[in-house]
Design a protein around this motif. Structure first.
Motif, short mmCIF file in Angstrom:
data_model
loop_
_atom_site.label_atom_id
_atom_site.label_comp_id
_atom_site.label_asym_id
_atom_site.label_seq_id
_atom_site.Cartn_x
_atom_site.Cartn_y
_atom_site.Cartn_z
N ALA A 256 0.74 -1.15 0.02
CA ALA A 256 -0.14 -0.04 -0.07
C ALA A 256 0.88 1.18 -0.09
CB ALA A 256 -0.96 -0.07 1.15
N GLY A 257 0.19 2.49 -0.41
CA GLY A 257 0.84 3.73 -0.35
C GLY A 257 0.04 4.56 0.20
N ALA A 258 0.54 5.83 0.61
CA ALA A 258 -0.21 6.85 1.44
C ALA A 258 -0.69 7.94 0.44
CB ALA A 258 0.65 7.57 2.60
N PHE A 259 -2.00 8.01 0.55
CA PHE A 259 -2.66 9.29 -0.28
C PHE A 259 -2.88 10.23 0.45
CE2 PHE A 259 -6.41 11.62 -1.81
CZ PHE A 259 -6.09 11.94 -2.90
N ILE A 260 -2.34 11.31 0.09
CA ILE A 260 -2.28 12.73 0.94
C ILE A 260 -3.25 13.54 0.59
CG2 ILE A 260 -0.70 14.46 1.71
CD1 ILE A 260 0.71 11.96 2.00
N HIS A 261 -4.14 13.39 1.77
CA HIS A 261 -5.40 14.21 1.71
C HIS A 261 -5.50 15.59 2.15
CE1 HIS A 261 -9.92 14.91 1.24
NE2 HIS A 261 -9.94 15.06 2.71
N HIS A 262 -4.92 16.00 3.18
CA HIS A 262 -4.71 17.32 3.76
C HIS A 262 -3.09 17.53 3.85
CE1 HIS A 262 -8.56 16.55 5.93
NE2 HIS A 262 -9.15 17.13 4.91
N LEU A 263 -2.76 18.80 3.73
CA LEU A 263 -1.24 19.08 3.86
C LEU A 263 -0.94 20.42 4.22
CD1 LEU A 263 1.11 17.11 4.07
CD2 LEU A 263 1.77 17.61 1.65
N PRO A 264 -1.33 21.02 5.30
CA PRO A 264 -1.21 22.55 5.43
C PRO A 264 0.38 22.34 5.84
CG PRO A 264 -3.00 21.68 6.61
CD PRO A 264 -2.37 20.27 6.03
N GLY B 14 1.96 18.08 -6.85
CA GLY B 14 0.61 18.05 -6.94
C GLY B 14 0.00 17.70 -5.35
N TYR B 15 0.71 18.31 -4.38
CA TYR B 15 0.49 17.94 -3.15
C TYR B 15 -0.74 19.04 -2.39
CZ TYR B 15 4.03 14.43 -2.05
OH TYR B 15 4.84 13.29 -2.09
N PRO B 16 -1.66 18.59 -1.90
CA PRO B 16 -2.76 19.49 -1.31
C PRO B 16 -2.57 20.51 -0.38
CG PRO B 16 -3.24 17.61 -0.35
CD PRO B 16 -1.87 17.44 -1.32
N LYS B 17 -1.32 21.19 -0.75
CA LYS B 17 -0.71 22.24 0.45
C LYS B 17 -1.41 23.56 0.53
CE LYS B 17 4.00 20.47 0.74
NZ LYS B 17 5.60 20.52 0.93
N GLN C 17 13.89 2.93 4.26
CA GLN C 17 12.59 2.52 3.80
C GLN C 17 12.63 3.26 2.37
OE1 GLN C 17 8.98 2.42 6.21
NE2 GLN C 17 10.53 2.62 8.06
N ALA C 18 11.87 2.41 1.34
CA ALA C 18 11.37 2.96 0.22
C ALA C 18 9.83 3.17 0.11
CB ALA C 18 12.11 2.33 -0.94
N GLN C 19 9.20 4.20 0.01
CA GLN C 19 7.76 4.16 -0.10
C GLN C 19 7.31 5.06 -1.01
OE1 GLN C 19 6.56 5.40 3.92
NE2 GLN C 19 6.97 3.38 4.89
N ARG C 20 5.83 5.12 -1.23
CA ARG C 20 5.22 5.96 -2.33
C ARG C 20 4.17 6.73 -1.64
NH1 ARG C 20 4.88 0.77 -3.94
NH2 ARG C 20 2.85 -0.11 -4.13
N THR C 21 3.96 7.86 -2.18
CA THR C 21 2.77 8.64 -1.86
C THR C 21 1.82 8.84 -3.22
OG1 THR C 21 3.68 10.78 -2.13
CG2 THR C 21 3.93 9.82 0.04
N TYR C 22 0.72 9.08 -2.99
CA TYR C 22 -0.27 9.75 -4.14
C TYR C 22 -0.74 10.76 -3.84
CZ TYR C 22 0.16 4.64 -5.59
OH TYR C 22 0.60 3.50 -5.78
N SER C 23 -0.97 11.81 -4.78
CA SER C 23 -1.82 13.11 -4.69
C SER C 23 -2.60 13.40 -5.63
CB SER C 23 -0.73 14.08 -4.51
OG SER C 23 0.06 13.97 -5.91
N TYR C 24 -3.52 14.09 -5.46
CA TYR C 24 -4.40 14.47 -6.82
C TYR C 24 -4.71 16.08 -6.66
CZ TYR C 24 -9.00 14.89 -9.30
OH TYR C 24 -9.82 15.11 -10.15
N ARG C 25 -4.45 16.46 -8.03
CA ARG C 25 -4.68 17.92 -8.23
C ARG C 25 -4.88 18.23 -9.73
NH1 ARG C 25 -3.21 22.01 -4.69
NH2 ARG C 25 -2.95 24.05 -5.65
N ASP C 26 -5.78 19.22 -9.90
CA ASP C 26 -6.14 19.56 -11.05
C ASP C 26 -6.55 18.32 -12.18
OD1 ASP C 26 -5.51 22.35 -10.56
OD2 ASP C 26 -3.39 22.08 -10.99
N GLY C 27 -7.31 17.60 -11.66
CA GLY C 27 -7.63 16.43 -12.35
C GLY C 27 -6.85 15.15 -12.78
#
Length: 238
Positions: free
Chosen positions: A97-105, A120-123, A165-175
């Motif tokens: 599994a990877g981590a989907f970043i939903h909030h990132l202030p 494309g992080y939701p900062k 560790q090697a990991q991955r994150t997911y982000s969503y921005r502008d479609g």
């Protein structure tokens, strides 16, 4: 192969981005999987159902001290998700599994611009109140409204994950949904089952956290005294 570069606020960043020193406080929660899925449906990703009807959400405060993006605080809400196209479930599914970043202030403009443009992080801009002492604590506010406050009881020097560790994150921005791979090295790790107090404010982010059943008891809290990280470019996946 020539390394890619990005110009942020007049500064050229050459990939990969290096974080030479940071520290971290994290809490892991078991939440209703359907509620978590509704929260991130917009991403096109599927939550990792590590137990029937359950998903994992992680709330994390990072303090970046020395790195290519400068010195700043960052609060993240992430949901553990399956890789695109995977319907894996059960405890073993967390291994891929990877981590989907939903909030990132964040509290600095440079990292906000870099995070949104490169990955494309939701900062969004935020204010942080940090409390050091016998118990570490913080408040995170956005647009003058409290999002979340947390306090962490100190854990024991028990390592539950590999130092590197090697990991991955997911982000969503502008479609567009993106995947970012990164590597990190963790030193001075302390873990504790439970040991977190959390409270929510009235910001819309707070209401999303409440929809997951927060505040509630954490499965685990973890602190890391010294984090080093390397981030590559984001890859568009949809």
């Amino acid at each position: 192969m020539t390394a890619s570069q990005h110009t942020i606020a007049g500064t050229v960043l050459t990939m990969p981005v290096q974080i030479r020193k940071a520290n971290q406080h994290m809490a892991m929660f078991s939440v209703d999987a359907d509620a978590a899925q509704r929260m991130i449906d917009y991403s096109g990703l599927r939550v990792c159902r590590y137990l029937p009807g359950r998903a994992i959400v992680i709330l994390m405060l990072m303090h970046y001290i020395d790195g290519d993006l400068g010195r700043y605080h960052e609060f993240g809400t992430s949901v553990m998700v399956n890789p695109p196209g995977s319907n894996a479930s059960g405890p073993r599914a967390l291994g891929s599994a990877g981590a989907f970043i939903h909030h990132l202030p964040v509290d600095q403009a440079f990292t906000l611009e870099a995070g949104t443009k490169i990955w494309g992080y939701p900062k969004v801009m935020a204010d942080f109140t940090i409390r050091e002492g016998r118990q570490f604590g913080f408040d995170c506010s956005v647009d003058g409204q409290l999002v979340v406050g947390m306090e962490f009881r100190r854990g024991l020097p028990i390592r539950l994950t590999p130092r590197q560790q090697a990991q991955r994150t997911y982000s969503y921005r502008d479609g567009v949904t993106r995947e970012t791979s990164f590597e990190h090295t963790l030193d001075g790790v302390r873990n504790r089952f439970g040991g977190v107090r959390i409270w929510l404010g009235d910001h819309p982010y707070s209401k999303e956290l409440a929809s997951l059943g927060l505040p509630k008891r954490a499965m685990l809290n973890s602190s890391v005294e010294h984090v080093q990280m390397t981030f590559g470019d984001a890859q568009e996946i949809s």
